[in-house]
Motif scaffolding. Structure first.
Motif, PDB file in Angstrom:
ATOM      1  N   ALA A  59      -7.573   1.466   1.872  1.00  0.00           N
ATOM      2  CA  ALA A  59      -7.734   1.331   3.324  1.00  0.00           C
ATOM      3  C   ALA A  59      -6.750   0.335   3.924  1.00  0.00           C
ATOM      4  CB  ALA A  59      -9.161   0.919   3.645  1.00  0.00           C
ATOM      5  N   ALA A  60      -6.132  -0.511   3.109  1.00  0.00           N
ATOM      6  CA  ALA A  60      -5.157  -1.481   3.615  1.00  0.00           C
ATOM      7  C   ALA A  60      -3.743  -0.908   3.697  1.00  0.00           C
ATOM      8  CB  ALA A  60      -5.146  -2.729   2.740  1.00  0.00           C
ATOM      9  N   LEU A  61      -3.565   0.305   3.230  1.00  0.00           N
ATOM     10  CA  LEU A  61      -2.230   0.915   3.219  1.00  0.00           C
ATOM     11  C   LEU A  61      -1.902   1.534   4.574  1.00  0.00           C
ATOM     12  CD1 LEU A  61       0.213   1.795   1.413  1.00  0.00           C
ATOM     13  CD2 LEU A  61      -1.001   3.959   1.128  1.00  0.00           C
ATOM     14  N   ASP A  62      -0.747   1.176   5.119  1.00  0.00           N
ATOM     15  CA  ASP A  62      -0.239   1.840   6.321  1.00  0.00           C
ATOM     16  C   ASP A  62       0.331   3.177   5.870  1.00  0.00           C
ATOM     17  OD1 ASP A  62       1.757   2.852   8.166  1.00  0.00           O
ATOM     18  OD2 ASP A  62       1.588   0.941   9.219  1.00  0.00           O
ATOM     19  N   ARG A  63      -0.286   4.251   6.281  1.00  0.00           N
ATOM     20  CA  ARG A  63       0.087   5.574   5.785  1.00  0.00           C
ATOM     21  C   ARG A  63       1.453   6.040   6.283  1.00  0.00           C
ATOM     22  NH1 ARG A  63      -4.729   7.911   3.691  1.00  0.00           N
ATOM     23  NH2 ARG A  63      -3.490   9.690   3.066  1.00  0.00           N
ATOM     24  N   ASP A  64       1.941   5.480   7.377  1.00  0.00           N
ATOM     25  CA  ASP A  64       3.257   5.877   7.881  1.00  0.00           C
ATOM     26  C   ASP A  64       4.385   5.210   7.094  1.00  0.00           C
ATOM     27  OD1 ASP A  64       2.209   7.553   9.879  1.00  0.00           O
ATOM     28  OD2 ASP A  64       1.957   5.836  11.230  1.00  0.00           O
ATOM     29  N   SER A  65       4.227   3.935   6.806  1.00  0.00           N
ATOM     30  CA  SER A  65       5.293   3.192   6.119  1.00  0.00           C
ATOM     31  C   SER A  65       5.056   3.068   4.613  1.00  0.00           C
ATOM     32  CB  SER A  65       5.417   1.791   6.718  1.00  0.00           C
ATOM     33  OG  SER A  65       4.256   1.027   6.414  1.00  0.00           O
ATOM     34  N   LEU A  66       3.831   3.403   4.148  1.00  0.00           N
ATOM     35  CA  LEU A  66       3.413   3.201   2.756  1.00  0.00           C
ATOM     36  C   LEU A  66       3.567   1.744   2.340  1.00  0.00           C
ATOM     37  CD1 LEU A  66       4.663   6.440   0.977  1.00  0.00           C
ATOM     38  CD2 LEU A  66       2.366   5.901   1.813  1.00  0.00           C
ATOM     39  N   ARG A  67       3.233   0.856   3.250  1.00  0.00           N
ATOM     40  CA  ARG A  67       3.266  -0.578   2.987  1.00  0.00           C
ATOM     41  C   ARG A  67       1.876  -1.175   3.193  1.00  0.00           C
ATOM     42  NH1 ARG A  67       8.226  -2.702   1.795  1.00  0.00           N
ATOM     43  NH2 ARG A  67       9.938  -1.486   2.573  1.00  0.00           N
ATOM     44  N   CYS A  68       1.594  -2.228   2.448  1.00  0.00           N
ATOM     45  CA  CYS A  68       0.314  -2.911   2.541  1.00  0.00           C
ATOM     46  C   CYS A  68       0.233  -3.682   3.854  1.00  0.00           C
ATOM     47  CB  CYS A  68       0.152  -3.860   1.360  1.00  0.00           C
ATOM     48  SG  CYS A  68      -1.412  -4.755   1.375  1.00  0.00           S
ATOM     49  N   THR A  69      -0.852  -3.473   4.596  1.00  0.00           N
ATOM     50  CA  THR A  69      -1.024  -4.165   5.875  1.00  0.00           C
ATOM     51  C   THR A  69      -1.548  -5.587   5.707  1.00  0.00           C
ATOM     52  OG1 THR A  69      -3.265  -3.290   6.145  1.00  0.00           O
ATOM     53  CG2 THR A  69      -1.450  -1.998   7.093  1.00  0.00           C
ATOM     54  N   ILE A  70      -1.973  -5.936   4.496  1.00  0.00           N
ATOM     55  CA  ILE A  70      -2.466  -7.303   4.235  1.00  0.00           C
ATOM     56  C   ILE A  70      -1.679  -7.927   3.085  1.00  0.00           C
ATOM     57  CG2 ILE A  70      -4.777  -6.845   5.139  1.00  0.00           C
ATOM     58  CD1 ILE A  70      -5.650  -6.770   2.075  1.00  0.00           C
ATOM     59  N   HIS A  71      -0.412  -7.629   2.996  1.00  0.00           N
ATOM     60  CA  HIS A  71       0.406  -8.052   1.863  1.00  0.00           C
ATOM     61  C   HIS A  71       0.221  -9.525   1.523  1.00  0.00           C
ATOM     62  CE1 HIS A  71       4.094  -8.837  -0.501  1.00  0.00           C
ATOM     63  NE2 HIS A  71       3.819  -7.635  -0.970  1.00  0.00           N
ATOM     64  N   ALA A  72       0.227 -10.400   2.504  1.00  0.00           N
ATOM     65  CA  ALA A  72       0.074 -11.842   2.253  1.00  0.00           C
ATOM     66  C   ALA A  72      -1.332 -12.191   1.770  1.00  0.00           C
ATOM     67  CB  ALA A  72       0.396 -12.636   3.514  1.00  0.00           C
ATOM     68  N   ARG A  73      -2.310 -11.324   2.034  1.00  0.00           N
ATOM     69  CA  ARG A  73      -3.706 -11.587   1.644  1.00  0.00           C
ATOM     70  C   ARG A  73      -4.204 -10.591   0.597  1.00  0.00           C
ATOM     71  NH1 ARG A  73      -7.188 -12.286   7.020  1.00  0.00           N
ATOM     72  NH2 ARG A  73      -8.772 -12.848   5.465  1.00  0.00           N
ATOM     73  N   ARG A  74      -3.297  -9.842  -0.026  1.00  0.00           N
ATOM     74  CA  ARG A  74      -3.710  -8.825  -0.995  1.00  0.00           C
ATOM     75  C   ARG A  74      -4.394  -9.475  -2.201  1.00  0.00           C
ATOM     76  NH1 ARG A  74       1.528  -9.965  -1.803  1.00  0.00           N
ATOM     77  NH2 ARG A  74       2.455  -9.764  -3.875  1.00  0.00           N
ATOM     78  N   PRO A  75      -5.277  -8.727  -2.860  1.00  0.00           N
ATOM     79  CA  PRO A  75      -5.990  -9.288  -4.014  1.00  0.00           C
ATOM     80  C   PRO A  75      -5.047  -9.648  -5.165  1.00  0.00           C
ATOM     81  CG  PRO A  75      -6.995  -7.230  -3.291  1.00  0.00           C
ATOM     82  CD  PRO A  75      -5.705  -7.372  -2.549  1.00  0.00           C
ATOM     83  N   GLN A  76      -5.529 -10.537  -6.029  1.00  0.00           N
ATOM     84  CA  GLN A  76      -4.744 -10.962  -7.190  1.00  0.00           C
ATOM     85  C   GLN A  76      -4.355  -9.775  -8.063  1.00  0.00           C
ATOM     86  OE1 GLN A  76      -3.428 -13.975  -7.726  1.00  0.00           O
ATOM     87  NE2 GLN A  76      -2.349 -12.999  -9.414  1.00  0.00           N
ATOM     88  N   VAL A  77      -5.243  -8.807  -8.194  1.00  0.00           N
ATOM     89  CA  VAL A  77      -4.938  -7.624  -9.009  1.00  0.00           C
ATOM     90  C   VAL A  77      -3.679  -6.938  -8.480  1.00  0.00           C
ATOM     91  CG1 VAL A  77      -5.759  -5.330  -9.649  1.00  0.00           C
ATOM     92  CG2 VAL A  77      -7.312  -7.268  -9.724  1.00  0.00           C
ATOM     93  N   CYS A  78      -3.563  -6.825  -7.174  1.00  0.00           N
ATOM     94  CA  CYS A  78      -2.372  -6.207  -6.578  1.00  0.00           C
ATOM     95  C   CYS A  78      -1.139  -7.093  -6.793  1.00  0.00           C
ATOM     96  CB  CYS A  78      -2.582  -5.960  -5.095  1.00  0.00           C
ATOM     97  SG  CYS A  78      -3.918  -4.810  -4.729  1.00  0.00           S
ATOM     98  N   ARG A  79      -1.331  -8.388  -6.687  1.00  0.00           N
ATOM     99  CA  ARG A  79      -0.213  -9.319  -6.894  1.00  0.00           C
ATOM    100  C   ARG A  79       0.334  -9.241  -8.314  1.00  0.00           C
ATOM    101  NH1 ARG A  79       0.128 -13.080  -2.827  1.00  0.00           N
ATOM    102  NH2 ARG A  79      -1.623 -13.016  -1.394  1.00  0.00           N
ATOM    103  N   SER A  80      -0.542  -9.029  -9.278  1.00  0.00           N
ATOM    104  CA  SER A  80      -0.104  -9.011 -10.676  1.00  0.00           C
ATOM    105  C   SER A  80       0.397  -7.640 -11.126  1.00  0.00           C
ATOM    106  CB  SER A  80      -1.228  -9.499 -11.587  1.00  0.00           C
ATOM    107  OG  SER A  80      -2.321  -8.614 -11.529  1.00  0.00           O
TER     108      SER A  80
END
Length: 102
Positions: A59-80
């Motif tokens: 749900a945090a994915l911007d479907r037009d750009s395929l970029r995370c809309t909460i990149h700075a606040r993304r979970p640790q799992v996504c960061r790793s």
């Protein structure tokens, strides 16, 4: 670990040229993660996870750009989940196999 399709080199992989394969994986949210509440839900086991749309995409994915809309606040799992790392290449390879079987 399977060999990446087309001998894909880690250096040639870029999130900006990807189909966001990792954005359909279940993402467990840890206590220290700072994810906005509206993006959270619980799975069948009661674990807090990132909410996904009915089609499976985060749900945090911007479907037009395929970029995370909460990149700075993304979970640790996504960061790793390192761009071009073994998990990334495995997931890209899995998507290629699925696409080839259609």
């Amino acid at each position: 670990m399977p060999v990446p399709a087309d001998n894909e080199d880690r250096a040639t992989i870029s999130c900006s040229r990807c189909q966001a394969c990792c954005c359909q994986l279940k993402v467990l949210v840890m206590v220290d993660d700072d994810v906005p509440q509206w993006l959270l839900t619980h799975d069948a086991h009661g674990m807090e996870v990132m909410r996904r749309h009915d089609d499976g995409w985060c749900a945090a994915l911007d479907r037009d750009s395929l970029r995370c809309t909460i990149h700075a606040r993304r979970p640790q799992v996504c960061r790793s989940f390192a761009m071009g790392g073994g998990d990334c290449r495995d997931e890209r390879d899995r998507w290629r196999r699925v696409a080839a079987s259609l």
